[in-house]
Design an enzyme around this catalytic site. Structure first.
Site, PDB file in Angstrom:
ATOM      1  CE  LYS A   1      -2.249   2.223   3.941  1.00 16.40           C
ATOM      2  NZ  LYS A   1      -3.119   1.978   5.120  1.00 16.40           N
TER       3      LYS A   1
ATOM      4  CG  ASP B   1      -4.406   5.359   3.445  1.00 15.00           C
ATOM      5  OD1 ASP B   1      -5.329   6.195   3.309  1.00 15.00           O
ATOM      6  OD2 ASP B   1      -4.058   4.893   4.551  1.00 15.00           O
TER       7      ASP B   1
ATOM      8  CD  GLU C   1      -6.411   2.714   4.137  1.00 10.67           C
ATOM      9  OE1 GLU C   1      -5.585   1.980   3.544  1.00 10.67           O
ATOM     10  OE2 GLU C   1      -6.337   2.965   5.348  1.00 10.67           O
TER      11      GLU C   1
ATOM     12  CE  LYS D   1      -5.494   2.655  10.529  1.00  7.87           C
ATOM     13  NZ  LYS D   1      -5.188   4.028  10.111  1.00  7.87           N
TER      14      LYS D   1
HETATM   15  O1  OSB Z   1      -4.070   5.733   7.416  1.00  2.00           O
HETATM   16  O2  OSB Z   1      -3.524   3.728   7.756  1.00  2.00           O
HETATM   17  C1  OSB Z   1      -3.334   4.922   7.954  1.00  2.00           C
HETATM   18  C2  OSB Z   1      -0.162   5.368  10.041  1.00  2.00           C
HETATM   19  C3  OSB Z   1      -0.524   6.430  10.846  1.00  2.00           C
HETATM   20  C4  OSB Z   1      -1.758   7.009  10.668  1.00  2.00           C
HETATM   21  C5  OSB Z   1      -2.631   6.521   9.701  1.00  2.00           C
HETATM   22  C6  OSB Z   1      -2.284   5.450   8.908  1.00  2.00           C
HETATM   23  C7  OSB Z   1      -1.005   4.886   9.063  1.00  2.00           C
HETATM   24  C8  OSB Z   1      -0.516   3.803   8.231  1.00  2.00           C
HETATM   25  C9  OSB Z   1       0.607   2.988   8.805  1.00  2.00           C
HETATM   26  O3  OSB Z   1      -0.863   3.589   7.096  1.00  2.00           O
HETATM   27  C10 OSB Z   1       0.251   1.598   9.070  1.00  2.00           C
HETATM   28  C11 OSB Z   1       1.342   0.931   9.846  1.00  2.00           C
HETATM   29  O4  OSB Z   1       2.270   0.449   9.210  1.00  2.00           O
HETATM   30  O5  OSB Z   1       1.263   0.889  11.091  1.00  2.00           O
HETATM   31 MG    MG Z   2      -5.513   4.678   6.249  1.00  2.00          MG
END
Ligand code: OSB
Ligand code: MG
Length: 375
Positions: free
Chosen positions: A161, A188, A213, A262
């Site tokens: 991603k 994303d 995303e 999450k």
């Molecule tokens: O949007 O998924 C997200 C990290 C910090 C805040 C938001 C996001 C993220 C990541 C990292 O995409 C995911 C990870 O490797 O922990």
């Molecule tokens: Mg995200």
């Protein structure tokens, strides 16, 4: 169980490599951990709020305040039989879901230890091996990103991603697809676009992305549903899904076809399981998102990812991608097949490195039940 003390800690942990999203770059994490003491047991939770309120309204400081002033006192005193009871005890406080999740998840961990069950089984997990992907931030150059992708594919990760934003999207996807036409690839945007960018986002369709995303506003369902109707590619919502009702609304409106779960964003394991279940009933696949967690939060993400509808590779990846030294032992390891395997040890399944945590701690506060209300 009756919680005797709750200790909050702030740890400073430098990232192995900076992480940049459409809202900014992080080089060092300020990690917040909560520790529960009860009946001779210690259980841990991680608050995934960021250093700044950019991903969501919460930040480490707001979580610290609300746990200390409101949430911890609400959990010190009552007899608590399970993690499922925690949301009701914290309901009076509106929002602050990441702060609540840190505490609720620690209670689930305590319950797993008391019942001598692996946390993943207590949560209703079924799979012993979870598929892993990586989330790659915006880099200083496209070449740097291609190098990182190559490295992660060699390590076995099943899905890549990439973070995107206006100016770091189509050109980047072109470079990636030139070199790897077939890999599972998603992007994303962390809300970097608006509906007036719809024509531009429609061009993403030619890259055969697994999903896009959270392209639009972090609190939106309506415009995502309008956008989804114009796209071949599935939209996945992250920021916008705060609870199971949001998941139901998004599914019914057609705002997305995939959901990122999450546990911090939805307020704890109980609500994460509800989101998982409602998505499953509607044949919407979910995957577990990440928030650059230390080993504690990472171990909890691993446990959650064993639930049956976590059918797409998640953003839960190896500790060593983030930290020179993680706070758990063993650290989270990803196999050459791009999977993490869970074991049958009771509780979180990883030991906590208490000495290392002490060394990384820059602030600590213990909250006990006020003597006056002790029974
Ligand atoms: O949007 O998924 C997200 C990290 C910090 C805040 C938001 C996001 C993220 C990541 C990292 O995409 C995911 C990870 O490797 O922990
Ligand atoms: Mg995200």
């Amino acid at each position: 169980m009756q919680i005797e003390a709750i200790t909050l800690r702030e740890l400073h942990m430098p990232l192995v490599h900076f992480f940049e999203t459409s809202f900014g770059r992080t080089t060092e994490r300020r990690v917040m951990l909560v520790e529960l003491d009860l009946d001779g047991i210690t259980a841990w939770g991680e608050c995934v709020a960021g250093e700044h309120p950019y991903y969501s309204e919460e930040a480490l400081e707001t979580a610290w305040y609300v746990i200390q002033a409101e949430l911890a006192p609400a959990l010190l005193g009552p007899e608590i039989a399970s993690g499922k009871e925690v949301p009701a005890l914290l309901r009076r406080v509106r929002g602050h879901r990441m702060a609540k999740a840190a505490l609720e998840n620690a209670v689930w961990e305590a319950q797993a230890q008391i019942r001598k069950l692996p946390l993943w089984k207590l949560l209703g997990g079924e799979r012993k091996e979870i598929p892993c992907g990586v989330s790659l931030g915006i880099q200083d150059s496209p070449e740097q990103l291609l190098d990182k992708i190559s490295q992660e594919l060699n390590a076995g990760y099943q899905r890549i991603k990439v973070k995107c934003k206006p100016g770091w999207d189509i050109k980047i996807f072109e470079r990636i697809r030139e070199r790897w036409p077939e890999i599972l690839l998603s992007c994303d945007a962390n809300s970097a676009y608006t509906i007036s960018d719809a024509e531009h986002i429609k061009e993403f369709d030619r890259f055969n992305l697994l999903m896009i995303e959270q392209p639009l506003w972090s609190d939106d369902f309506y415009f995502h549903s309008k956008l989804q109707k114009q796209l071949k590619t599935s939209i996945c919502l992250d920021e916008a899904i705060r609870n199971v009702r949001d998941a139901e609304a998004a599914i019914e409106l057609g705002s997305c076809r995939i959901i990122n779960v999450k546990v911090g964003r939805v307020g704890g394991f109980s609500e994460a399981i509800r989101v998982h279940d409602v998505a499953r009933e509607n044949s919407v696949p979910v995957w577990c998102g990440g928030m650059l967690e230390s080993g504690i939060g990472r171990a909890h993400n691993v446990a959650l990812s064993t639930l049956p509808n976590f059918s797409l590779p998640g953003d839960v990846s190896a500790s060593k991608r983030y930290w020179r030294e993680d706070v758990i032992e063993p650290e989270v390891i990803v196999s050459q097949k791009g999977t993490i395997t869970v074991g049958n040890e009771p509780g979180r399944g990883y030991e906590v490195r208490a000495e290392l945590i002490d060394r990384l701690t820059v602030r600590k506060k213990t909250i006990r039940q006020a003597a006056a209300v002790r029974v």
